[in-house]
Motif scaffolding. Sequence first.
Motif, PDB file in Angstrom:
ATOM      1  N   GLY A   1      35.202  44.341  37.938  1.00 30.55           N
ATOM      2  CA  GLY A   1      34.674  44.225  39.135  1.00 30.55           C
ATOM      3  C   GLY A   1      33.747  45.271  39.859  1.00 30.55           C
ATOM      4  N   LEU A   2      33.531  46.274  39.255  1.00 29.72           N
ATOM      5  CA  LEU A   2      32.755  47.370  39.462  1.00 29.72           C
ATOM      6  C   LEU A   2      31.262  46.755  39.012  1.00 29.72           C
ATOM      7  N   ALA A   3      31.066  46.325  38.033  1.00 29.19           N
ATOM      8  CA  ALA A   3      29.730  45.807  37.492  1.00 29.19           C
ATOM      9  C   ALA A   3      29.332  44.586  38.300  1.00 29.19           C
ATOM     10  N   VAL A   4      30.471  43.808  38.960  1.00 26.42           N
ATOM     11  CA  VAL A   4      30.257  42.559  39.703  1.00 26.42           C
ATOM     12  C   VAL A   4      29.549  43.003  41.018  1.00 26.42           C
ATOM     13  N   CYS A   5      30.383  44.198  41.512  1.00 30.47           N
ATOM     14  CA  CYS A   5      29.861  44.762  42.829  1.00 30.47           C
ATOM     15  C   CYS A   5      28.589  45.296  42.874  1.00 30.47           C
ATOM     16  N   ARG A   6      28.320  46.092  41.671  1.00 35.56           N
ATOM     17  CA  ARG A   6      26.833  46.403  41.657  1.00 35.56           C
ATOM     18  C   ARG A   6      25.874  45.416  41.486  1.00 35.56           C
ATOM     19  N   ALA A   7      25.975  44.493  40.859  1.00 35.45           N
ATOM     20  CA  ALA A   7      25.100  43.346  40.802  1.00 35.45           C
ATOM     21  C   ALA A   7      25.111  42.368  41.969  1.00 35.45           C
TER      22      ALA A   7
ATOM     23  N   ARG B   1      35.942  30.107  45.080  1.00 38.38           N
ATOM     24  CA  ARG B   1      36.903  30.726  44.097  1.00 38.38           C
ATOM     25  C   ARG B   1      36.054  30.907  42.643  1.00 38.38           C
ATOM     26  N   ALA B   2      36.197  31.926  42.057  1.00 40.10           N
ATOM     27  CA  ALA B   2      35.595  32.475  40.811  1.00 40.10           C
ATOM     28  C   ALA B   2      36.806  32.991  40.036  1.00 40.10           C
ATOM     29  N   ALA B   3      36.752  32.949  38.747  1.00 40.03           N
ATOM     30  CA  ALA B   3      37.642  33.647  37.711  1.00 40.03           C
ATOM     31  C   ALA B   3      37.256  34.759  36.926  1.00 40.03           C
ATOM     32  N   ASP B   4      35.839  34.929  36.970  1.00 43.70           N
ATOM     33  CA  ASP B   4      35.331  36.002  36.280  1.00 43.70           C
ATOM     34  C   ASP B   4      33.695  36.492  36.998  1.00 43.70           C
ATOM     35  N   GLY B   5      33.319  37.443  36.537  1.00 41.95           N
ATOM     36  CA  GLY B   5      32.002  37.997  36.887  1.00 41.95           C
ATOM     37  C   GLY B   5      31.205  37.224  36.969  1.00 41.95           C
ATOM     38  N   PRO B   6      30.558  36.688  35.801  1.00 42.13           N
ATOM     39  CA  PRO B   6      29.573  35.508  35.775  1.00 42.13           C
ATOM     40  C   PRO B   6      29.801  34.357  36.798  1.00 42.13           C
ATOM     41  N   GLY B   7      30.970  33.861  36.931  1.00 43.24           N
ATOM     42  CA  GLY B   7      31.073  32.799  37.826  1.00 43.24           C
ATOM     43  C   GLY B   7      30.903  33.210  39.233  1.00 43.24           C
ATOM     44  N   ALA B   8      31.460  34.446  39.584  1.00 38.39           N
ATOM     45  CA  ALA B   8      31.329  35.281  40.996  1.00 38.39           C
ATOM     46  C   ALA B   8      29.873  35.175  41.063  1.00 38.39           C
ATOM     47  N   LEU B   9      28.894  35.686  40.251  1.00 40.77           N
ATOM     48  CA  LEU B   9      27.450  35.865  40.579  1.00 40.77           C
ATOM     49  C   LEU B   9      26.662  34.542  40.753  1.00 40.77           C
TER      50      LEU B   9
END
Length: 291
Positions: free
Chosen positions: A66-72, A36-44
């Motif tokens: 989420g769009l920026a996370v998906c791209r990354a 689990r992650a609560a934000d984009g940097p945590g997800a990456l």
Amino acid sequence: MQQTPSPTRVLVVDDDPTVAEVVAGYLGRAGFAVDRAADGPGALAHAAARWPDLVVLDLMLPGMDGLAVCRALRDKGPVPVIMLTARGDEEDRILGLEIGADDYVTKPFSPRELVLRVESVLRRGRTGAQVPGSSAPAPAPDGVAHRAGITLDPLARRATRDGRELALTVREFDLLSFLLRHPGVAFTREELMREVWGWDFGDLSTVTVHVRRLRGKVEDDPAAPRLIQTVWGIGYRFDAPPEADDEGSPDDGRRDEARRHEGSPDDGRRDEARRHEGRRDGDGRGAGSDA
């Protein structure tokens, strides 16, 4: 001693702790390992430490959406992505599909439906593999297909166009595979959603967006598509002649038969054709007939 295979790993990214907990709980009970992650940097950061098999990604995240996370994520490697979106964010949902999300689920949603969507995406992405929660492995696909310069290998999950590998998402690959194996047949968007996505209901813009993305990868000119045609009032059709895999093969029985007869002096049919040659007109009557 037989080694136990590692469980399929899903990364859940949502800043709402209640939603994240419920989703993680249902996925865990279905047999998945969940991060689990609560934000984009945590997800990456999670993805860099342990690459997931699939990501459930909320569209509206603080700071990095989420769009920026998906791209990354897509810049780092292929991974199926299911987006969680608010019901009114149609433009954002379409944009999410455009940048490579494989599926989306609108809030509020049924956790059971989300688990089924996760299983569906993974099942199609892992040909023949058993997915936690499914009753049987996915059926084995047909062999390698060749059409219009496109070579598609379902076992390797690999597609090329004129020798150049195509970077396709899970759904794009499945859509191309289905169309490639049914050339000349027009399918409605409802039929494509049922056959490719495995859904009997859903937002048909999902099909439209994936067709548009696929055209951008396989067509010489996506604005004037030659392969994936729009059939107005119906849906889409794949137009391309098959490629002859056995061209030049010495054991082609039909060509061997032709060679055996070629130049044969006692071929009665050719003799008959020679006798009649020049004595027939265009409508089948003798050239000198007065009828």
